[in-house]
Design an enzyme around this catalytic site. Structure first.
Site, PDB file in Angstrom:
ATOM      1  N   ARG A   1       0.845  -1.194   0.000  1.00 50.39           N
ATOM      2  CA  ARG A   1       0.000   0.000   0.000  1.00 50.39           C
ATOM      3  C   ARG A   1       0.879   1.243   0.000  1.00 50.39           C
ATOM      4  O   ARG A   1       0.578   2.247  -0.629  1.00 50.39           O
ATOM      5  CB  ARG A   1      -0.952   0.021   1.222  1.00 50.39           C
TER       6      ARG A   1
ATOM      7  N   TYR B   1     -16.790  17.569 -13.650  1.00 48.58           N
ATOM      8  CA  TYR B   1     -17.253  16.188 -13.852  1.00 48.58           C
ATOM      9  C   TYR B   1     -18.367  15.860 -12.847  1.00 48.58           C
ATOM     10  O   TYR B   1     -18.250  16.197 -11.658  1.00 48.58           O
ATOM     11  CB  TYR B   1     -16.046  15.262 -13.676  1.00 48.58           C
TER      12      TYR B   1
HETATM   13  C1  LIG Z   1     -13.851  10.336 -15.541  1.00 46.67           C
HETATM   14  C2  LIG Z   1     -13.481  11.633 -14.975  1.00 46.67           C
HETATM   15  C3  LIG Z   1     -13.242  11.783 -13.599  1.00 46.67           C
HETATM   16  C4  LIG Z   1     -13.419  10.644 -12.620  1.00 46.67           C
HETATM   17  O1  LIG Z   1     -12.492   9.629 -12.835  1.00 46.67           O
HETATM   18  P1  LIG Z   1     -12.773   8.069 -12.527  1.00 46.67           P
HETATM   19  O2  LIG Z   1     -11.501   7.437 -12.945  1.00 46.67           O
HETATM   20  O3  LIG Z   1     -13.964   7.658 -13.325  1.00 46.67           O
HETATM   21  O4  LIG Z   1     -13.034   7.983 -11.063  1.00 46.67           O
HETATM   22  C5  LIG Z   1     -12.853  13.025 -13.141  1.00 46.67           C
HETATM   23  N1  LIG Z   1     -12.724  14.073 -13.984  1.00 46.67           N
HETATM   24  C6  LIG Z   1     -12.969  13.965 -15.303  1.00 46.67           C
HETATM   25  C7  LIG Z   1     -12.801  15.170 -16.166  1.00 46.67           C
HETATM   26  C8  LIG Z   1     -13.350  12.759 -15.844  1.00 46.67           C
HETATM   27  O5  LIG Z   1     -13.600  12.669 -17.152  1.00 46.67           O
END
Ligand SMILES: *Cc1c(COP(=O)(O)O)cnc(C)c1O
Length: 390
Positions: A56, A108
């Site tokens: 970890r 997002y």
């Molecule tokens: C997909 C995405 C995230 C989140 O990432 P995950 O790997 O799905 O947890 C955050 N920011 C943006 C701009 C994304 O496209």
């Protein structure tokens, strides 16, 4: 805490992408970084070991990825996480109850959900403002503001945040500027060079580029921040497994090549869409008609393959996304294969309707993640799907 190798920073982007952070394996000389699929490491005696005690805390495959992405962003320290949202989670754990965050309202959907449904309950306060409006960001700052969170270009409206101007707001407020650089990638935009303190990635997207793993990344330059993030990475424990790190590391080797083709295809398709009679509006920072095109040219070296388009009615949008044959109907983005999505019911379904209305995310908006296939095939696919969309 994983620090970049000095030699790597002396090299240019495409060379860093292939080599940065990686050294031939000391046992056999393997050119490719091995997958250190282990949870623990044998110790020579009490307190005597090779620096690795438990996976970890440290894993050589993960460290190679962390050094590689840090070098691509021009940062000194990288931290890998089990997902992009785990990286967001680690960033917000730098704060304490009572602290205030100013965030773009168009971030997002999962980032917005984590902020409002997890962190707000635990005592952080948030103001969501139009990230394209630097004055609105500055006006939202309070004496408790400790962090500004920006995403540029935004998903799916392709709005831009002026990173240099926002970094100045952050500096005046004594707050950290965090930039989600998932869409542009360090190939086209390097926030640390524009004054950001932390760069965040969902490596799930362009950095890995092959839609076969989920991961996240943070990159910083400041040693004090690196120390705190390294502590959180180990103490909270949202680390990725070595195989996913290896996949992402394999992905970044071709990042410069892939982004070049995403960009060529993206520009061509965005331009083609502007002339199509059924398309009411195209959102793409590379188009001169984009309201922030001048900022895009200043802040980005390319525009990539993310395009949104307005079709005017939900029914037409539905028929369009269900008729493409090469563009696959799916969430996510940034892979070599082209994807098509309907943000209002897919990626952004968790964003409240009022906020979707405010940011212009209508039910008839369609998002494309343009892959690296032959662009003539992609255009032919969109053309037949639009013809059948009514
Ligand atoms: C997909 C995405 C995230 C989140 O990432 P995950 O790997 O799905 O947890 C955050 N920011 C943006 C701009 C994304 O496209």
């Amino acid at each position: 805490m994983t620090e970049v190798l000095k030699d790597d920073l002396a090299r240019r982007f495409a060379t860093r992408a292939v080599h940065a952070g990686q050294v031939p394996d000391p046992l056999a000389g393997a050119v490719m970084t091995p997958i250190y699929q282990t949870s623990t490491y044998v110790q020579d005696g009490l307190g005597r070991h090779k620096g690795y005690e438990y996976a970890r805390t440290r894993n050589p495959t993960r460290e190679a990825l962390e050094r590689n992405v840090a070098a691509l962003e021009g940062g000194r320290h990288g931290f890998a996480f089990g997902s992009g949202l785990a990286a967001v989670d680690a960033v917000l754990k730098l704060l304490s109850a009572g602290d205030h965050v100013v965030s773009g309202e168009n971030v997002y959907g999962g980032t917005h959900r984590q902020m409002t449904h997890v962190w707000a309950r635990l005592g952080l306060a948030f103001a969501f403002v139009d990230g394209a409006d630097t004055d609105a960001i500055a006006a939202a700052v309070t004496p408790e503001t400790r962090l500004l969170f920006a995403e540029t270009p935004t998903n799916p409206m392709m709005g831009l945040c002026d990173l240099r101007a926002t970094a100045e707001v952050a500096q005046r407020a004594g707050a950290l500027l965090v930039v989600d650089n998932t869409f542009a990638t360090p190939c086209f935009q390097r926030p640390l060079e524009l004054g950001a303190d932390i760069v965040l990635h969902s490596t799930t997207k362009y950095l890995n580029g092959h839609s076969d793993m989920v991961g996240g990344m943070l990159v910083v330059n400041r040693d004090d921040l690196a120390e705190r993030i390294g502590f959180i990475q180990n103490a909270s424990g949202a680390v990725p497994g070595p195989f996913d790190c290896w996949l992402a590391l394999r992905g970044t080797k071709t990042l410069a090549l892939r982004m070049r083709q995403h960009d060529v295809n993206g520009r061509r398709i965005a331009e083609w869409l502007t002339h199509h009679p059924k398309v009411q509006r195209v959102y793409y920072p590379g188009l001169p008609s984009h309201p922030q095109h001048e900022l895009a040219c200043r802040q980005m070296k390319g525009f990539g393959g993310m395009i949104s388009l307005e079709l005017g009615s939900l029914e037409r949008a539905r028929r369009f996304v269900e008729r493409t044959r090469i563009f696959a109907l799916a969430e996510s983005l940034g892979g070599v294969e082209s994807l098509i999505g309907h943000p209002a019911t897919m990626t952004h379904a968790s964003v409240p309707q009022t906020l979707r209305d405010k940011m212009g995310l209508s039910d008839s908006l369609v998002r494309l993640s343009v892959g690296i296939e032959d662009v003539e095939d992609l255009i032919a696919d969109l053309d037949q799907a639009l013809a059948g969309a009514g």
